[in-house]
Design an enzyme around this catalytic site. Structure first.
Site, mmCIF file in Angstrom:
data_model
loop_
_atom_site.group_PDB
_atom_site.id
_atom_site.type_symbol
_atom_site.label_atom_id
_atom_site.label_comp_id
_atom_site.label_asym_id
_atom_site.label_seq_id
_atom_site.Cartn_x
_atom_site.Cartn_y
_atom_site.Cartn_z
ATOM 1 N N LYS A 243 0.993 -1.142 0.097
ATOM 2 C CA LYS A 243 0.113 -0.044 -0.078
ATOM 3 C C LYS A 243 0.887 1.223 0.096
ATOM 4 O O LYS A 243 1.844 1.341 0.880
ATOM 5 C CB LYS A 243 -0.748 0.013 1.412
ATOM 6 C CG LYS A 243 -2.149 0.962 1.215
ATOM 7 C CD LYS A 243 -3.017 0.744 2.156
ATOM 8 C CE LYS A 243 -4.155 1.489 1.941
ATOM 9 N NZ LYS A 243 -5.247 1.194 2.937
ATOM 10 N N GLU A 328 -19.289 -4.654 10.906
ATOM 11 C CA GLU A 328 -20.341 -3.862 11.426
ATOM 12 C C GLU A 328 -21.196 -4.806 12.232
ATOM 13 O O GLU A 328 -21.758 -4.460 13.501
ATOM 14 C CB GLU A 328 -20.801 -2.933 10.679
ATOM 15 C CG GLU A 328 -19.753 -1.632 10.430
ATOM 16 C CD GLU A 328 -18.913 -2.105 9.218
ATOM 17 O OE1 GLU A 328 -18.923 -3.205 8.747
ATOM 18 O OE2 GLU A 328 -18.168 -1.231 8.927
ATOM 19 N N ARG A 356 -25.162 -0.767 7.884
ATOM 20 C CA ARG A 356 -24.921 -2.349 7.688
ATOM 21 C C ARG A 356 -25.364 -3.176 8.790
ATOM 22 O O ARG A 356 -25.392 -4.511 8.657
ATOM 23 C CB ARG A 356 -23.541 -2.554 7.113
ATOM 24 C CG ARG A 356 -23.089 -4.112 6.723
ATOM 25 C CD ARG A 356 -22.132 -4.196 5.777
ATOM 26 N NE ARG A 356 -22.067 -3.893 4.659
ATOM 27 C CZ ARG A 356 -21.158 -3.628 3.787
ATOM 28 N NH1 ARG A 356 -19.826 -4.173 4.075
ATOM 29 N NH2 ARG A 356 -21.075 -3.127 2.498
HETATM 30 C C1 LIG Z 1 -18.845 -1.311 5.395
HETATM 31 C C2 LIG Z 1 -17.060 -0.409 5.476
HETATM 32 N N1 LIG Z 1 -16.777 -0.396 6.406
HETATM 33 C C3 LIG Z 1 -15.662 0.296 6.652
HETATM 34 C C4 LIG Z 1 -15.097 1.196 5.608
HETATM 35 C C5 LIG Z 1 -13.962 1.805 5.808
HETATM 36 N N2 LIG Z 1 -12.773 1.522 4.953
HETATM 37 C C6 LIG Z 1 -12.519 2.222 3.670
HETATM 38 S S1 LIG Z 1 -11.271 1.418 2.912
HETATM 39 C C7 LIG Z 1 -10.956 0.165 4.427
HETATM 40 C C8 LIG Z 1 -9.891 -0.506 4.502
HETATM 41 C C9 LIG Z 1 -9.931 -1.481 3.393
HETATM 42 O O1 LIG Z 1 -8.901 -2.291 3.417
HETATM 43 P P1 LIG Z 1 -8.540 -3.425 2.200
HETATM 44 O O2 LIG Z 1 -9.758 -3.972 1.711
HETATM 45 O O3 LIG Z 1 -7.225 -4.071 2.622
HETATM 46 O O4 LIG Z 1 -7.950 -2.446 1.141
HETATM 47 P P2 LIG Z 1 -6.724 -1.524 1.212
HETATM 48 O O5 LIG Z 1 -6.951 -0.108 1.618
HETATM 49 O O6 LIG Z 1 -5.582 -2.395 1.750
HETATM 50 O O7 LIG Z 1 -6.297 -1.326 -0.367
HETATM 51 C C10 LIG Z 1 -12.141 0.484 5.394
HETATM 52 C C11 LIG Z 1 -12.163 -0.093 6.648
HETATM 53 C C12 LIG Z 1 -15.948 0.871 4.536
HETATM 54 N N3 LIG Z 1 -15.479 1.783 3.248
HETATM 55 N N4 LIG Z 1 -16.957 0.374 4.489
#
Ligand SMILES: Cc1ncc(C[n+]2csc(CCOP(=O)(O)OP(=O)(O)O)c2C)c(N)n1
Ligand SMILES: CC(=O)[C@@H](O)[C@H](O)COP(=O)(O)O
Ligand SMILES: [Mg+2]
Length: 575
Positions: A243, A328, A356
Site C-alpha cells: 500500500k 459492523e 450495515r
Molecule cells: C462497510 C465499510 N466499513 C468500513 C469502511 C471504511 N474503509 C474504507 S477502506 C477500508 C480498509 C480496506 O482495506 P483493504 O480492503 O485491505 O483495502 P486497502 O485499503 O488495503 O487497499 C475501510 C475499513 C468501508 N468503506 N465500508
C-alpha cells in the site's frame, strides 16, 4: 511531460502499448495521482498500491465489456485515469466534480457503484448469473482487499460463488493492512501462513486458487491471467502488493497516507490541519476519562480506530477496546453480548457504516433492551466522500426503533455529558455527532437530561426547535432576533411537556436537524403537533429526500438550505 500518459485516454489506447512500456506508464500514473491527491486531497495509498494491477487488468481484459468491480473503490484512481477521466481529476471529490469512488452514472467502465466495503463478490456474482442467463460470455472480475474480504458480506458472497461453476475471477489484493493495521484470524491467515494452507482455505470454499504472486510484477500478473483462462472457475488470484507503493512516505506510514490530506509531493510534508479540536478527539478523551474510573465499560470499533479517535484509548486499555475489522454486524452484536454480562459497551461506528448492522441494532440490542451505547460518528454531511458516506439516515432509522434513545448533542460539551450519562444507561442509547471541528457554542450550562429540551432564547410568535450540531448555524442565524429557540438534545424520547407548552404559545414552529426529513426530528414534531390538534404551522428544515453527492460540508449545507446564511434569510422573512 509524460511519454505515454499524455497520449492515453482509454484502455483501447493502453492496449496499443507494448508490454515492456507498461512499467514506465505505471511510474507516470503514480506521478499523476501524487500531483492530484497532494493538491485536491483524497485516498492515496490504496491507489498507488494497485497501479500495475489496474494497468494489467485493462490491458489484458476487454473492459468495459468484461466487467471489473473495485471493492470499496478507494483504490480506483488509476482505474479512472485509464478509462477516459484524466481531465476530470481536476474536479476530484469536488461539488459537481468527479466522485472519489467508481460510480455507474460516471462511466461505463464503473461496473458497480462502491464506497462501502465487501460488496464486490456479491455484485459480480449477480452479474455473472445474469449474463449466463443471457448466454453472454463476457468476463467477470472483482478486486477486493485483504481487510475487505474478511467482512461478513464478502463471506456470504464467497460462500455462494464457491458453490457455482461461474467463471468469475476474484483478485485478492493483499497488502496486509486495512486503513489501520490488519486485524483478525483471516487476515493473519492470508498474510502469515504458507501458500499450501491458503490453497486449502480457498479450495475448501470451491475456488481454484492461484498465488500469492507479486502484484507489482507485470510478467507475473499476465502469467496468472493466462492461467485463469485455462481454469473453470470460480477462481481466486491472490496478489501481494505494498500500500503506497512508489512513494516512500506512503509506504512507510500506510495508516497516515491512506488519506493524508494536502501535502508537498517533493518533501512528503503533510499540510498541518487548522482544526483546533475535533469531535473525534473529544470522544477519545472522554472515553479515556471514563475508562480511568470505571472498569465496567468497554469500546468497539469496526475497522476505524484512527478515524474514530480510538487509537490512544486502545493503547491505554487494550483489554477493553476491540478493533473487530470490517465487521459492523459483528461489532453491534458483540456489544449486545457484552451488555448481557454487565459490561456497558460503547460501539463507536460511523453513521453510514452502521447502516450495515441495522438488524443487529433492532434484533440483538433494542428488542432485548440491552444497555449498549452507540457513538455514531460522521453524522450529517461528511463532505468529499459523498453519497456513500454521508451520515444522513441514522436519526430516521433509529427513531423508529422501540426502546432506543436517540441523542443529538449541540456541541462537544453536551456530547461529553451524554457519553458520561451512557455509562449509567440501562437501555439502548445512540449519540450522534459530526466529522471535524467542534463548535463550542457555550450554551448556558444546563444539565442534559434524557427527554428534556433546553430553552436557549425566549421570544414571541415563532419558535425554533433544533436538535444536534445544526445549533451552530442557528446560533449565527438567530443573532438579534426575538425568536424563541429550544434545543432538543434527544430526538427520542422527545420532551412532550415542553412541546405541549410550545404548541400553546407559538403560531409558527420551525424545526432543524442534520438528517433527512423522512422519519426525522421534524417529522416527529409534526406528528405530535397533529395529534395535539396544533393549529399553527410546522416548517421542517432537514436534508431533502434524495442522495447528496460530494462537495464541501458548507457547500452541501448551502444546497440543503441549512447553512447559517440560508437560515438567516428564512428567519428574516418571518420578522
Ligand atoms: C462497510 C465499510 N466499513 C468500513 C469502511 C471504511 N474503509 C474504507 S477502506 C477500508 C480498509 C480496506 O482495506 P483493504 O480492503 O485491505 O483495502 P486497502 O485499503 O488495503 O487497499 C475501510 C475499513 C468501508 N468503506 N465500508
Ligand atoms: C474509503 C473509506 O470508506 C474510508 O477511507 C473513509 O473515506 C474514511 O472517512 P474519513 O476520512 O471521514 O475517516
Ligand atoms: Mg489491505
Amino acid at each position: 511531460m509524460y511519454k505515454y500518459l499524455n497520449i492515453l485516454e482509454t484502455p483501447s489506447d493502453l492496449r496499443k502499448l507494448k508490454r515492456e512500456d507498461l512499467p514506465i506508464l505505471a511510474e507516470e500514473a503514480r506521478d499523476f495521482i501524487l500531483d492530484i491527491v497532494s493538491t485536491k486531497t483524497g485516498h492515496l495509498g490504496a491507489s498507488l498500491g494497485v497501479i500495475e494491477l489496474t494497468i494489467a487488468l485493462h490491458y489484458y481484459y476487454n473492459t468495459p465489456t468484461d466487467l471489473l468491480i473495485w471493492d470499496v473503490g478507494h483504490q480506483a484512481y488509476g482505474h479512472k485515469l485509464f478509462t477516459g477521466r484524466k481531465s476530470d481529476f481536476q474536479s476530484l471529490r469536488q461539488l459537481n466534480g468527479m466522485s472519489g469512488f467508481p460510480d455507474r452514472t460516471e462511466s461505463e467502465f464503473d461496473a458497480f457503484g462502491v464506497g462501502h466495503s465487501s460488496t464486490s463478490i456479491s455484485a459480480i456474482t449477480g452479474m455473472a448469473l445474469a449474463n449466463r442467463l443471457k448466454n453472454d460470455k463476457r468476463k467477470h472480475l472483482a478486486v477486493i482487499g485483504d481487510a475487505s474480504i474478511v467482512s461478513g458480506m464478502a463471506f456470504e458472497g464467497l460462500n455462494h460463488l464457491g458453490d457455482t461453476d461461474l467463471n468469475v475471477n476474484i483478485i485478492l489484493n493483499d497488502n496486509n493492512i486495512g486503513i489501520d493495521p490488519a486485524v483478525g484470524a483471516l487476515q493473519n491467515h492470508f498474510n502469515n501462513t504458507s501458500s499450501a494452507s491458503k490453497v486449502d482455505f480457498f479450495e475448501a470454499l470451491g475456488f481454484n486458487y492461484i498465488g500469492p504472486i507479486d502484484g507489482h510484477n507485470f510478467d507475473e500478473l499476465f502469467k496468472a491471467f493466462d492461467e485463469l483462462e485455462n481454469l473453470k472457475g470460480p477462481n481466486l488470484l491472490h496478489i501481494k502488493t505494498i500500500k503506497g507503493k512508489g512513494y516512500e512516505s506512503a509506504e512507510k506510514d500506510q495508516v497516515l497516507w491512506h488519506s493524508p490530506g494536502k501535502f508537498d509531493k517533493k518533501t512528503g510534508i503533510i499540510s498541518p490541519k487548522k482544526e483546533k479540536l475535533s469531535y473525534q478527539k473529544v470522544v477519545g478523551d472522554s472515553l479515556i476519562e471514563l475508562f480511568k474510573d470505571n472498569n465496567q465499560v468497554a469500546a468497539i470499533t469496526p475497522a476505524m480506530p484512527t478515524g474514530s479517535g480510538m487509537v490512544e484509548l486502545m493503547q491505554l486499555y487494550p483489554g477493553r477496546v476491540w478493533n473487530v475489522g470490517i465487521a459492523e454486524q459483528h461489532a453491534v452484536t458483540l456489544a449486545a453480548g457484552l451488555a448481557t454480562q454487565g459490561i456497558t459497551p460503547y460501539c463507536v461506528i460511523y453513521s453510514t457504516f452502521l447502516q450495515r448492522a441495522y438488524d443487529q441494532v433492532i434484533h440483538d440490542v433494542a428488542l432485548q433492551n440491552l444497555p449498549v451505547v452507540f457513538l455514531i460518528d460522521r453524522a450529517g454531511f461528511v463532505g468529499s466522500d459523498g453519497a456513500t458516506h454521508h451520515g444522513l439516515f441514522d436519526i430516521s432509522f433509529l427513531n423508529s426503533i422501540p426502546n432506543m434513545a436517540v441523542a443529538c448533542p449541540a456541541d462537544e460539551n453536551e456530547l461529553k455529558e451524554l457519553i458520561e450519562m451512557g455509562a449509567h444507561t440501562s437501555t439502548p442509547l445512540a449519540i450522534r455527532y459530526p466529522k471535524g471541528e467542534v463548535q463550542s457554542l457555550n450554551f448556558p450550562s444546563q444539565n442534559t437530561e434524557i427527554g428534556k429540551a433546553k430553552t436557549l432564547n425566549k421570544g414571541e410568535k415563532t419558535a425554533i426547535l433544533s436538535t444536534g450540531h445544526i445549533a451552530s448555524n442557528i446560533q449565527k442565524a438567530i443573532e438579534g432576533l426575538d425568536f424563541s429557540w429550544y434545543h432538543f438534545p434527544f430526538v427520542k424520547p422527545l420532551d412532550l411537556e415542553s412541546l405541549k407548552n410550545i404548541f400553546e404559545n407559538y403560531s409558527h414552529i420551525l424545526t432543524f436537524e442534520n438528517g433527512i426529513k423522512n422519519g426525522g426530528f421534524g417529522a416527529s414534531i409534526l406528528d405530535i403537533a397533529n395529534s395535539n390538534n396544533y393549529k399553527g404551522q410546522v416548517e421542517i428544515h432537514a436534508y431533502p429526500d434524495e442522495f447528496i453527492a460530494h462537495g464541501t460540508i458548507d457547500e452541501l449545507e448551502n444546497l440543503a438550505g441549512l447553512d447559517s446564511i440560508s437560515i438567516r434569510k428564512r428567519f428574516e422573512e418571518l420578522i
